[in-house]
Motif scaffolding. Structure first.
Motif, PDB file in Angstrom:
ATOM      1  N   GLN A   1       0.801  -1.221   0.000  1.00 16.70           N
ATOM      2  CA  GLN A   1       0.000   0.000   0.000  1.00 16.70           C
ATOM      3  C   GLN A   1       0.835   1.273   0.000  1.00 16.70           C
ATOM      4  OE1 GLN A   1      -2.099  -0.674   3.650  1.00 16.70           O
ATOM      5  NE2 GLN A   1      -3.692  -1.937   2.692  1.00 16.70           N
ATOM      6  N   VAL A   2       2.013   1.231   0.605  1.00 23.06           N
ATOM      7  CA  VAL A   2       2.798   2.440   0.833  1.00 23.06           C
ATOM      8  C   VAL A   2       3.463   2.919  -0.451  1.00 23.06           C
ATOM      9  CG1 VAL A   2       4.956   1.264   1.418  1.00 23.06           C
ATOM     10  CG2 VAL A   2       4.458   3.503   2.443  1.00 23.06           C
ATOM     11  N   ASP A   3       3.746   4.214  -0.523  1.00 20.83           N
ATOM     12  CA  ASP A   3       4.562   4.779  -1.598  1.00 20.83           C
ATOM     13  C   ASP A   3       5.995   4.309  -1.374  1.00 20.83           C
ATOM     14  OD1 ASP A   3       6.041   6.261  -3.365  1.00 20.83           O
ATOM     15  OD2 ASP A   3       5.425   8.223  -2.589  1.00 20.83           O
ATOM     16  N   LEU A   4       6.460   3.398  -2.204  1.00 20.14           N
ATOM     17  CA  LEU A   4       7.774   2.789  -2.004  1.00 20.14           C
ATOM     18  C   LEU A   4       8.922   3.716  -2.375  1.00 20.14           C
ATOM     19  CD1 LEU A   4       6.988  -0.833  -3.242  1.00 20.14           C
ATOM     20  CD2 LEU A   4       7.406  -0.088  -0.879  1.00 20.14           C
ATOM     21  N   ASN A   5       8.606   4.916  -2.835  1.00 14.38           N
ATOM     22  CA  ASN A   5       9.641   5.917  -3.088  1.00 14.38           C
ATOM     23  C   ASN A   5       9.729   6.952  -1.981  1.00 14.38           C
ATOM     24  OD1 ASN A   5      10.559   5.048  -5.725  1.00 14.38           O
ATOM     25  ND2 ASN A   5       8.541   5.643  -6.474  1.00 14.38           N
ATOM     26  N   ASN A   6       8.978   6.743  -0.899  1.00 16.58           N
ATOM     27  CA  ASN A   6       8.948   7.699   0.213  1.00 16.58           C
ATOM     28  C   ASN A   6       9.710   7.115   1.402  1.00 16.58           C
ATOM     29  OD1 ASN A   6       8.161   9.208   2.542  1.00 16.58           O
ATOM     30  ND2 ASN A   6       6.403   9.984   1.429  1.00 16.58           N
ATOM     31  N   PRO A   7      10.968   7.529   1.601  1.00 21.49           N
ATOM     32  CA  PRO A   7      11.765   6.922   2.680  1.00 21.49           C
ATOM     33  C   PRO A   7      11.199   7.160   4.069  1.00 21.49           C
ATOM     34  CG  PRO A   7      12.889   8.830   1.736  1.00 21.49           C
ATOM     35  CD  PRO A   7      11.725   8.539   0.855  1.00 21.49           C
ATOM     36  N   GLN A   8      10.569   8.319   4.289  1.00 18.90           N
ATOM     37  CA  GLN A   8      10.051   8.597   5.626  1.00 18.90           C
ATOM     38  C   GLN A   8       8.932   7.632   6.003  1.00 18.90           C
ATOM     39  OE1 GLN A   8       9.606  12.993   4.826  1.00 18.90           O
ATOM     40  NE2 GLN A   8      10.410  13.146   6.883  1.00 18.90           N
ATOM     41  N   ARG A   9       8.057   7.300   5.045  1.00 18.31           N
ATOM     42  CA  ARG A   9       6.967   6.365   5.331  1.00 18.31           C
ATOM     43  C   ARG A   9       7.520   4.968   5.624  1.00 18.31           C
ATOM     44  NH1 ARG A   9       2.475   8.555   2.468  1.00 18.31           N
ATOM     45  NH2 ARG A   9       2.374  10.725   3.180  1.00 18.31           N
ATOM     46  N   ILE A  10       8.482   4.552   4.808  1.00 14.48           N
ATOM     47  CA  ILE A  10       9.046   3.209   4.986  1.00 14.48           C
ATOM     48  C   ILE A  10       9.783   3.111   6.311  1.00 14.48           C
ATOM     49  CG2 ILE A  10      10.728   1.572   4.061  1.00 14.48           C
ATOM     50  CD1 ILE A  10       9.986   2.613   1.266  1.00 14.48           C
ATOM     51  N   ILE A  11      10.569   4.122   6.631  1.00 13.21           N
ATOM     52  CA  ILE A  11      11.322   4.119   7.887  1.00 13.21           C
ATOM     53  C   ILE A  11      10.371   4.154   9.080  1.00 13.21           C
ATOM     54  CG2 ILE A  11      12.852   5.537   9.318  1.00 13.21           C
ATOM     55  CD1 ILE A  11      14.384   6.196   6.707  1.00 13.21           C
ATOM     56  N   ARG A  12       9.302   4.937   8.977  1.00 14.64           N
ATOM     57  CA  ARG A  12       8.332   4.989  10.083  1.00 14.64           C
ATOM     58  C   ARG A  12       7.716   3.614  10.332  1.00 14.64           C
ATOM     59  NH1 ARG A  12       7.079   5.651  14.720  1.00 14.64           N
ATOM     60  NH2 ARG A  12       5.189   6.714  15.384  1.00 14.64           N
ATOM     61  N   ALA A  13       7.351   2.908   9.266  1.00 15.66           N
ATOM     62  CA  ALA A  13       6.764   1.578   9.423  1.00 15.66           C
ATOM     63  C   ALA A  13       7.772   0.599  10.031  1.00 15.66           C
ATOM     64  CB  ALA A  13       6.280   1.064   8.067  1.00 15.66           C
ATOM     65  N   LEU A  14       9.009   0.700   9.589  1.00 18.51           N
ATOM     66  CA  LEU A  14      10.019  -0.228  10.104  1.00 18.51           C
ATOM     67  C   LEU A  14      10.367   0.060  11.561  1.00 18.51           C
ATOM     68  CD1 LEU A  14      12.423  -0.562   7.043  1.00 18.51           C
ATOM     69  CD2 LEU A  14      10.931  -2.324   8.007  1.00 18.51           C
ATOM     70  N   GLU A  15      10.388   1.341  11.936  1.00 16.17           N
ATOM     71  CA  GLU A  15      10.733   1.638  13.323  1.00 16.17           C
ATOM     72  C   GLU A  15       9.630   1.185  14.269  1.00 16.17           C
ATOM     73  OE1 GLU A  15      11.585   5.783  13.574  1.00 16.17           O
ATOM     74  OE2 GLU A  15       9.505   6.418  13.600  1.00 16.17           O
ATOM     75  N   VAL A  16       8.372   1.201  13.804  1.00 13.27           N
ATOM     76  CA  VAL A  16       7.286   0.654  14.618  1.00 13.27           C
ATOM     77  C   VAL A  16       7.487  -0.843  14.800  1.00 13.27           C
ATOM     78  CG1 VAL A  16       4.819   0.126  14.626  1.00 13.27           C
ATOM     79  CG2 VAL A  16       5.584   2.434  14.075  1.00 13.27           C
ATOM     80  N   TYR A  17       7.806  -1.525  13.712  1.00 13.64           N
ATOM     81  CA  TYR A  17       8.021  -2.972  13.827  1.00 13.64           C
ATOM     82  C   TYR A  17       9.228  -3.286  14.706  1.00 13.64           C
ATOM     83  CZ  TYR A  17       9.108  -7.772  12.797  1.00 13.64           C
ATOM     84  OH  TYR A  17       9.401  -9.109  12.941  1.00 13.64           O
ATOM     85  N   GLU A  18      10.331  -2.585  14.481  1.00 11.92           N
ATOM     86  CA  GLU A  18      11.552  -2.856  15.249  1.00 11.92           C
ATOM     87  C   GLU A  18      11.355  -2.549  16.728  1.00 11.92           C
ATOM     88  OE1 GLU A  18      14.087  -4.335  14.056  1.00 11.92           O
ATOM     89  OE2 GLU A  18      13.747  -4.184  11.910  1.00 11.92           O
ATOM     90  N   SER A  19      10.462  -1.633  17.049  1.00  8.09           N
ATOM     91  CA  SER A  19      10.247  -1.237  18.447  1.00  8.09           C
ATOM     92  C   SER A  19       9.207  -2.099  19.154  1.00  8.09           C
ATOM     93  CB  SER A  19       9.803   0.235  18.514  1.00  8.09           C
ATOM     94  OG  SER A  19      10.800   1.090  17.999  1.00  8.09           O
ATOM     95  N   THR A  20       8.299  -2.709  18.382  1.00  9.76           N
ATOM     96  CA  THR A  20       7.192  -3.438  19.016  1.00  9.76           C
ATOM     97  C   THR A  20       7.111  -4.906  18.633  1.00  9.76           C
ATOM     98  OG1 THR A  20       5.600  -3.004  17.232  1.00  9.76           O
ATOM     99  CG2 THR A  20       5.814  -1.323  18.953  1.00  9.76           C
ATOM    100  N   GLY A  21       7.735  -5.285  17.506  1.00  5.03           N
ATOM    101  CA  GLY A  21       7.601  -6.645  17.011  1.00  5.03           C
ATOM    102  C   GLY A  21       6.297  -6.880  16.281  1.00  5.03           C
TER     103      GLY A  21
END
Length: 305
Positions: free
Chosen positions: A152-172
């Motif tokens: 679903q995400v804009d794969l050319n938008n680093p801020q969106r991708i990083i935000r999603a990954l930091e949520v996963y890395e912080s919560t599992g």
């Protein structure tokens, strides 16, 4: 009269700032900026902030309100903007919100997900990976841990991708599990105005503005921010390309051409984002009388219910 938030949205360089000032002057009110980079005092030329004359013409909020050293998320903006609106609507029947950052506009109009704060160091680590290896490793990681959001995400938008990954890395837990399922209620009427123009005209305006920014000293501004380059706000068009030039990875003209190209692509993504909302009524930037009439009719219709 219904308390009304007039949201003026559209692609970069289309003329939102000038139109918003005219609308605000007509309704004798103020402007809130929903541009995710104009918050930062250190970023001026590359963010196309309103000029000093424009800032004097109408009171503006969320321009130069934060330092680039401060992380300021869409969730933070939602909280602060709603509190400000609560106070502004005491003395104003209409307030204007203007900006091209769809996530920040959405935060005020519809509400955001209740996302957890990232663990210390996670964002810095992901930003460093992006800076050294580009977006591909981050895209691949997101596809592994959250294929639903990856689709679903804009794969050319680093801020969106990083935000999603930091949520996963912080919560599992995948970012998609935290996403809002319904729109939040707001205690004010929302009238959405979209601005767009002929694509070739828009692209000419984008190219001309990039040249004007360079003539105004954008390269010097970017050079002065080298020590902050790891901050998310600087991982954006107009700054990333010139950091690459300053690193010796590209000629200056190539960097400027990339700014124009990437800005045109960004404008296309903005239009796609805003077109998804069927509550937005679209006009050309020179249609001020029609826009004023539409806003007045929207307010009247709400007042009659």
């Amino acid at each position: 009269m219904a308390k009304t938030l007039v949201c003026i949205v559209g692609p970069t360089a289309v003329g939102k700032t000038a139109l918003a000032i005219q609308v605000a002057q007509h309704f004798h009110t103020v402007i809130l900026s929903a541009d995710s980079r104009q918050f930062y005092r250190e970023m001026t030329i590359g963010t196309a902030k309103p000029s000093s004359d424009e800032l004097e013409a109408v009171p503006h909020y969320f321009i130069n309100s934060h330092s680039i050293t401060t992380d300021y998320s869409a969730g933070d903006f939602e909280r602060d903007a709603l509190e400000l609106l609560r106070n502004l609507f005491i003395t104003n029947d209409v307030v204007v919100l203007v900006g091209g950052s769809g996530l920040f506009v959405n935060a005020v109009c519809n509400g955001l997900d209740n996302l957890p704060k990232p663990l210390p160091g996670v964002r810095d680590r992901l930003n460093t990976l992006h800076r050294h290896e580009g977006l591909d490793p981050l895209r691949q990681r997101l596809e592994q841990v959250d294929p639903k959001y990856h689709s679903q995400v804009d794969l050319n938008n680093p801020q969106r991708i990083i935000r999603a990954l930091e949520v996963y890395e912080s919560t599992g837990m995948p970012f998609s599990e935290f996403r809002r399922k319904q729109t939040a209620d707001r205690p004010f009427h929302i009238c959405k105005i979209g601005l767009n123009t002929d694509r070739e005209q828009l692209y000419r305006q984008i190219n001309a503005r990039a040249d004007a920014m360079m003539e105004s000293g954008l390269l010097q501004e970017v050079a002065s921010l080298m020590r902050y380059r790891g901050h998310g706000a600087l991982q954006t068009v107009g700054y990333a390309e010139l950091f690459d030039y300053l690193d010796g990875n590209s000629p200056l003209q190539e960097a400027v051409d990339k700014i124009k190209q990437h800005t045109r692509r960004y404008a296309k993504r903005q239009i796609t984002w805003f077109k998804k909302d069927d509550r937005t009524t679209w006009f050309t930037p020179d249609a001020l009388p029609q826009i004023i009439a539409h806003i007045a009719a929207s307010i009247q219709a709400r007042s009659d219910t």
